[in-house]
Design an enzyme around this catalytic site. Structure first.
Site, PDB file in Angstrom:
ATOM      1  N   GLU A 134      42.499  39.502  32.760  1.00 57.71           N
ATOM      2  CA  GLU A 134      42.651  40.575  33.751  1.00 57.71           C
ATOM      3  C   GLU A 134      43.799  41.465  33.307  1.00 57.71           C
ATOM      4  OE1 GLU A 134      44.559  41.020  38.217  1.00 57.71           O
ATOM      5  OE2 GLU A 134      43.250  39.300  37.854  1.00 57.71           O
ATOM      6  N   GLU A 139      49.523  48.595  40.219  1.00 55.67           N
ATOM      7  CA  GLU A 139      49.540  47.663  41.336  1.00 55.67           C
ATOM      8  C   GLU A 139      50.921  47.677  41.966  1.00 55.67           C
ATOM      9  OE1 GLU A 139      47.777  43.248  42.307  1.00 55.67           O
ATOM     10  OE2 GLU A 139      48.681  43.579  40.343  1.00 55.67           O
TER      11      GLU A 139
END
Length: 402
Positions: A134, A139
């Site tokens: 990932e 974020e």
């Protein structure tokens, strides 16, 4: 005698000018055509949202293309939510998967922010996390002043040796931890109201050494501003990345990462934004209880007016030749973000019990996956640049032996 070296030089020049070729653009009225909508609760980070399916997302106005042609996905900021209900939101995943050697560019005008808000722009390599890897490109949570980037992998991938040209601060070095190997952005205006006030910006990810770049709107390179929906792109003048996960000796990208699908989502609270030690210091005065869900998700939703993505385009590229190495000289950030004073950087807890073994909404497309004949690229020169290089080397060695 000069044919082969000349052809090789031509290929080299060509690859410098057109190192990455566009394979997909998501933009305008057709933006959502090549995405899957999740249509389930947040089973990854236990956020207090229900990610709507495509039909409900459009009918409830949580996914649409606005009057200037930008795609919007958002959190419901209209309807009242009563405990223990979840608030509606959106998570979308590309139908296509992109292999090592890809490049992704995200032009964003607005990123969701605010107390309890947890947006992410990321990629995922398979249905069983963290196998397949990932990449967290953008974020952040609550009122964090800047972005956080990370890799998530199985055991054995590290970011121990921070490259001298990396602009961000390495926070966690083991990519197999719950937080992943994280890097905090030190440049200003990569998140929150600062990002919005500057007219947004651009994030880019080079998926071979996992380099992640960020530019606030005034600093976006001309090579990006001058591209269109059909042109290739040259990254040689991009400068140093915010996060530079060099593969040599630390993490073999091809070993830990499979072809990636791109994902955008907005969740609320959960096991990062909602952790008391992360939530309370900056958002504890948001309501009467000091608890993320009670003081934010419950109620009329008017506090989520800024909880939306606005996206002019996302572009995916693949290498059509030898990709040039961007100019890598470090530079002094004029006004660094002090991430040490804000809780949350380098910490996110994802319990493995929350991860389902099969995610039926992630459907890798055969496009752009290695080994699929339909995705094979047509060489620019009949023999291909790699072939010309090899031939030219052989010819030169032969001449020297004469």
């Amino acid at each position: 005698m000069q044919l082969f070296p000349t052809a090789a030089i031509f290929c080299w020049v060509l690859s410098l000018g057109r190192a990455y070729d566009l394979v997909r653009e998501y933009s305008g009225i057709t933006f959502f055509d090549d995405w899957d909508f999740f249509g389930s609760w947040d089973n990854l980070t236990l956020g207090d949202v229900y990610w709507l399916d495509e039909s409900d997302a459009f009918s409830q106005g949580l996914a649409y293309v606005n009057s200037v042609g930008n795609a919007v996905i958002k959190v419901d900021n209209i309807h009242s939510v009563q405990s223990p209900q979840k608030r509606n939101s959106v998570r979308i995943t590309t139908k296509d998967s992109y292999a090592v050697g890809s490049l992704w560019i995200f032009d964003l005008v607005h990123i969701p922010y605010g107390c309890s808000v947890w947006p992410a722009v990321w990629s995922l390599g398979g249905p069983t996390w963290p196998e397949g890897g990932e990449i967290d490109i953008m974020e952040a949570v609550n009122l964090m002043p800047s972005n956080q980037m990370a890799l998530h992998t199985t055991t054995g991938c590290f970011h121990n040796n921070t490259p001298p040209n990396q602009l961000g601060a390495t926070l966690v070095t083991d990519c197999s931890t719950a937080a992943g190997c994280t890097v905090g952005e030190l440049q200003p205006n990569s998140y929150g109201s600062g990002f919005a006030d500057m007219g947004g910006g651009v994030f880019a990810t080079q998926f071979d050494v996992a380099g992640i770049w960020f530019w606030s709107r005034p600093n976006v390179p001309s090579s990006i501003n001058q591209t269109n929906s059909t042109s290739s792109i040259d990254i040689s003048q991009w400068g140093p990345p915010s996060a530079s996960y060099l593969a040599a000796g630390q993490c073999n990208i091809t070993e830990f990462f499979t072809p990636q699908q791109l994902i955008l989502d907005i969740t609320l609270c959960g096991n990062w934004a909602g952790l008391p030690e992360v939530y309370f210091p900056s958002c504890g005065n948001q309501g009467s209880t000091g608890i993320c869900y009670n003081d934010n998700v419950v109620g009329d939703g008017s506090n989520y007016d800024d909880a939306y993505f606005e996206i002019p385009y996302i572009r995916a590229y693949t290498t059509g030749g030898v990709a040039p190495t961007p100019t890598a000289s470090p530079f002094e950030i004029v006004s660094k973000v002090d991430i040490s004073t804000y809780p949350g950087y380098g910490s996110v807890t994802i319990p493995m019990s929350a991860i389902t073994a099969t995610d039926t909404l992630l459907h890798p497309s055969p496009m752009f996956v290695p080994g699929n004949g339909a995705s094979a690229r047509v060489p620019r020169v009949e023999m291909g640049c790699a072939g010309w290089w090899l031939v030219s080397i052989v010819v030169i060695m032969f001449i020297r032996l004469l």
